[in-house]
Design a protein around this motif. Structure first.
Motif, PDB file in Angstrom:
ATOM      1  N   ARG A   1       0.728   3.999  -3.038  1.00 17.91           N
ATOM      2  CA  ARG A   1       0.382   5.405  -2.797  1.00 17.91           C
ATOM      3  C   ARG A   1       1.472   6.319  -3.349  1.00 17.91           C
ATOM      4  NH1 ARG A   1      -2.261   3.488   1.808  1.00 17.91           N
ATOM      5  NH2 ARG A   1      -0.429   3.584   3.133  1.00 17.91           N
ATOM      6  N   GLU A   2       2.718   5.955  -3.089  1.00 15.91           N
ATOM      7  CA  GLU A   2       3.846   6.760  -3.564  1.00 15.91           C
ATOM      8  C   GLU A   2       3.856   6.826  -5.095  1.00 15.91           C
ATOM      9  OE1 GLU A   2       8.576   5.964  -3.813  1.00 15.91           O
ATOM     10  OE2 GLU A   2       7.658   5.602  -1.842  1.00 15.91           O
TER      11      GLU A   2
ATOM     12  N   LEU B   1      -7.418   2.002  -2.651  1.00 10.57           N
ATOM     13  CA  LEU B   1      -6.824   3.052  -3.481  1.00 10.57           C
ATOM     14  C   LEU B   1      -7.537   3.216  -4.820  1.00 10.57           C
ATOM     15  CD1 LEU B   1      -3.091   2.151  -2.819  1.00 10.57           C
ATOM     16  CD2 LEU B   1      -4.515   3.814  -1.609  1.00 10.57           C
TER      17      LEU B   1
ATOM     18  N   GLU C   1       1.051   8.995  -6.666  1.00  8.77           N
ATOM     19  CA  GLU C   1       1.301  10.438  -6.587  1.00  8.77           C
ATOM     20  C   GLU C   1       2.052  10.944  -7.807  1.00  8.77           C
ATOM     21  OE1 GLU C   1       3.112  11.657  -2.916  1.00  8.77           O
ATOM     22  OE2 GLU C   1       1.538  10.701  -1.718  1.00  8.77           O
TER      23      GLU C   1
ATOM     24  N   ALA D   1       0.839  -1.207   0.000  1.00 14.13           N
ATOM     25  CA  ALA D   1       0.000   0.000   0.000  1.00 14.13           C
ATOM     26  C   ALA D   1       0.869   1.250   0.000  1.00 14.13           C
ATOM     27  CB  ALA D   1      -0.938  -0.002   1.203  1.00 14.13           C
ATOM     28  N   GLU D   2       1.940   1.235   0.766  1.00  6.60           N
ATOM     29  CA  GLU D   2       2.821   2.407   0.838  1.00  6.60           C
ATOM     30  C   GLU D   2       3.425   2.726  -0.526  1.00  6.60           C
ATOM     31  OE1 GLU D   2       5.657   1.514   3.945  1.00  6.60           O
ATOM     32  OE2 GLU D   2       4.025   1.071   5.345  1.00  6.60           O
TER      33      GLU D   2
END
Length: 163
Positions: free
Chosen positions: A60-61, A91, A64, A56-57
């Motif tokens: 998300r990165e 997401l 962006e 997930a991290e």
């Protein structure tokens, strides 16, 4: 007057605790990266992360930075740490269930285990996100399904699809 075609960027995320720890070398990221490059994408360096929350991290990165496509591989089975679908779903703005149905159907032609893949496909903003299985066969099935769709999907997400 011709305009330069938009360069589409793509990213690959490998969910594998063992590969991330260096226990074995990942072989799926090169396959996915080469396929994306052959399809005309500029591919950012693959990200190999442990299963679970790190997926997930990194998603998300990557989101962006606004790539056209993110393909994940691994973490779609039923082991305790196979959590890629759970990390992806929150997401997504919209799901595209037909893609995953087609990938599972393609895999079922060679193994009944394809039915156990729990991945999602969908959009997050203007980015297509697809969870592919971690097996070499599952990746091949997924790419075979995506081949005729990916350009049209990106056109639609970019708003350049004619109705």
């Amino acid at each position: 007057m011709s305009s330069q075609p938009r360069i589409r960027r793509a990213a690959v995320v490998v969910a594998s605790s063992r590969a991330a720890a260096g226990i074995y070398a990942d072989t799926s990221a090169p396959v996915l990266s080469q396929w994306l490059a052959a399809a005309g994408f500029e591919v950012v360096p693959p990200r190999i992360v442990p299963d679970g929350a790190p997926v997930a991290e990194v998603l998300r990165e990557l989101l962006e930075s606004g790539p056209s496509v993110i393909l994940t591989t691994g973490g779609t089975g039923l082991s305790a740490d196979d959590l890629t679908p759970e990390m992806t779903l929150p997401l997504l703005d919209r799901q595209i269930p037909g893609i995953m149905e087609a990938i599972r159907a393609a895999g079922a032609a060679s193994t009944p285990l394809a039915a156990l893949s729990r991945g999602y496909a969908g959009t997050a903003g203007h980015t297509l996100v697809v969870n592919l299985p971690g097996s070499a066969g599952g990746i091949k099935d997924g790419l075979r399904v995506l081949q005729p769709l990916i350009g049209h999907l990106c056109d639609q997400l970019e708003g350049s699809h004619e109705h």
